[in-house]
Design an enzyme around this catalytic site. Structure first.
Site, mmCIF file in Angstrom:
data_model
loop_
_atom_site.group_PDB
_atom_site.id
_atom_site.type_symbol
_atom_site.label_atom_id
_atom_site.label_comp_id
_atom_site.label_asym_id
_atom_site.label_seq_id
_atom_site.Cartn_x
_atom_site.Cartn_y
_atom_site.Cartn_z
ATOM 1 N N HIS A 1 18.825 -24.974 2.644
ATOM 2 C CA HIS A 1 20.034 -24.307 2.066
ATOM 3 C C HIS A 1 20.932 -25.325 1.407
ATOM 4 C CE1 HIS A 1 19.467 -19.961 2.727
ATOM 5 N NE2 HIS A 1 19.093 -20.201 3.916
ATOM 6 N N CYS B 1 15.521 -14.790 6.106
ATOM 7 C CA CYS B 1 16.615 -15.370 5.905
ATOM 8 C C CYS B 1 17.649 -14.363 5.822
ATOM 9 C CB CYS B 1 16.387 -16.173 4.596
ATOM 10 S SG CYS B 1 18.148 -17.089 4.141
ATOM 11 N N HIS C 1 14.180 -25.024 7.071
ATOM 12 C CA HIS C 1 14.741 -23.834 6.429
ATOM 13 C C HIS C 1 16.307 -23.967 6.280
ATOM 14 C CE1 HIS C 1 14.707 -19.276 5.501
ATOM 15 N NE2 HIS C 1 16.246 -19.676 5.625
ATOM 16 N N GLU C 2 17.057 -24.245 7.114
ATOM 17 C CA GLU C 2 18.544 -24.474 6.923
ATOM 18 C C GLU C 2 18.923 -25.544 6.133
ATOM 19 O OE1 GLU C 2 20.281 -21.922 7.513
ATOM 20 O OE2 GLU C 2 18.677 -20.751 8.745
ATOM 21 N N GLY D 1 19.566 -18.570 12.515
ATOM 22 C CA GLY D 1 19.983 -20.114 11.825
ATOM 23 C C GLY D 1 20.734 -19.543 10.843
HETATM 24 C C1 Y12 Z 1 11.964 -19.295 11.312
HETATM 25 C C2 Y12 Z 1 12.382 -19.008 9.919
HETATM 26 C C3 Y12 Z 1 13.414 -19.023 9.274
HETATM 27 C C4 Y12 Z 1 14.569 -19.367 9.871
HETATM 28 C C5 Y12 Z 1 15.786 -19.429 9.219
HETATM 29 C C6 Y12 Z 1 16.767 -18.373 9.879
HETATM 30 N N1 Y12 Z 1 16.619 -17.009 9.532
HETATM 31 C C7 Y12 Z 1 17.203 -15.922 9.996
HETATM 32 O O1 Y12 Z 1 17.996 -16.297 10.760
HETATM 33 C C8 Y12 Z 1 16.639 -14.574 9.640
HETATM 34 C C9 Y12 Z 1 17.303 -13.543 10.039
HETATM 35 C C10 Y12 Z 1 17.075 -11.987 9.649
HETATM 36 C C11 Y12 Z 1 17.745 -11.108 10.305
HETATM 37 C C12 Y12 Z 1 17.543 -9.821 10.042
HETATM 38 O O2 Y12 Z 1 17.978 -8.761 10.744
HETATM 39 C C13 Y12 Z 1 19.031 -8.204 10.280
HETATM 40 O O3 Y12 Z 1 19.702 -8.485 9.200
HETATM 41 C C14 Y12 Z 1 19.651 -7.348 11.425
HETATM 42 C C15 Y12 Z 1 16.598 -9.518 9.056
HETATM 43 O O4 Y12 Z 1 16.377 -8.051 8.885
HETATM 44 C C16 Y12 Z 1 16.714 -7.615 7.766
HETATM 45 O O5 Y12 Z 1 17.286 -7.944 6.837
HETATM 46 C C17 Y12 Z 1 16.620 -5.992 7.911
HETATM 47 C C18 Y12 Z 1 16.049 -10.375 8.416
HETATM 48 C C19 Y12 Z 1 16.387 -11.862 8.610
HETATM 49 C C20 Y12 Z 1 14.524 -19.670 11.206
HETATM 50 C C21 Y12 Z 1 13.129 -19.876 11.835
HETATM 51 CO CO CO Z 2 18.153 -18.928 5.277
#
Ligand code: Y12
Ligand code: CO
Length: 173
Positions: free
Chosen positions: A141, A95, A137-138, A45
């Site tokens: 923001h 996030c 969550h989004e 997201g």
């Molecule tokens: C459940 C909980 C939260 C959400 C909101 C959307 N969150 C994300 O998309 C999080 C992504 C994320 C990805 C990562 O990987 C990389 O950056 C490669 C991450 O790992 C690091 O920062 C190392 C952390 C978060 C939706 C549903």
């Molecule tokens: Co976020």
């Protein structure tokens, strides 16, 4: 369009995002650029404010049972309004604007959402599970709220200490 993710503690994440009124080529270009960035960074997201565009737009692509995010599952959500919410669920959230940090957050289990698509058409969506959590969550923001704001005082203190240490390490590299 060249976009990058705004990371905490950048103050731009605290802005209130503005309602979208023009469903034009500029909006489409922004959404089209957000999607590959979200996928490349392993996100599920992303809100426009996370790429420094404070408008009420967000995208989601919840992984399927195989852990894949096929393009046809992309949801583009503009001017969302929750019209019904019920239940409670706790999930370990992350996030893209708060890298490498995950913490349990309590959300509504199910919701009904009214929103507009990229062409301004009104849509309704019923969501539960991870989709419901991600929408909430989004949508936070859009109000300048981050999931870390929902932590207990002591957990938040611990986070700030760990995050500062991590940022120092990243600067060294
Ligand atoms: C459940 C909980 C939260 C959400 C909101 C959307 N969150 C994300 O998309 C999080 C992504 C994320 C990805 C990562 O990987 C990389 O950056 C490669 C991450 O790992 C690091 O920062 C190392 C952390 C978060 C939706 C549903
Ligand atoms: Co976020």
């Amino acid at each position: 369009m060249n976009l990058s993710i705004v990371e905490y503690p950048d103050k731009r994440l605290r802005e209130i995002s503005q309602e979208v009124s023009s469903f034009d080529a500029d909006l489409h270009r922004l959404l089209d650029a957000m999607y590959p960035l979200m996928i490349e960074t392993n996100g599920i997201g992303l809100a426009a404010i996370q790429v420094a565009h404070p408008i009420r737009a967000l995208i989601l692509n919840i992984p399927n049972e195989e852990g894949e995010q096929p393009d046809e599952n992309l949801l583009e959500i503009i001017n969302p309004v929750i019209t019904h919410k019920e239940g409670e669920t706790v999930y370990q959230e992350g996030c893209l604007s708060v890298p490498k940090f995950y913490e349990d957050v309590s959300r509504y289990e199910r919701l009904i959402l009214n929103y507009q698509d990229r062409d301004g058409n009104t849509q309704t969506l019923e969501a539960d599970g991870l989709l419901s959590i991600a929408i909430q969550h989004e949508m936070d923001h859009l109000e300048g709220i981050l999931f870390i704001d929902k932590l207990s005082y002591s957990r938040r203190k611990k986070f700030e200490k760990e995050y500062k240490r991590m940022q120092k390490e990243r600067k060294k590299v």
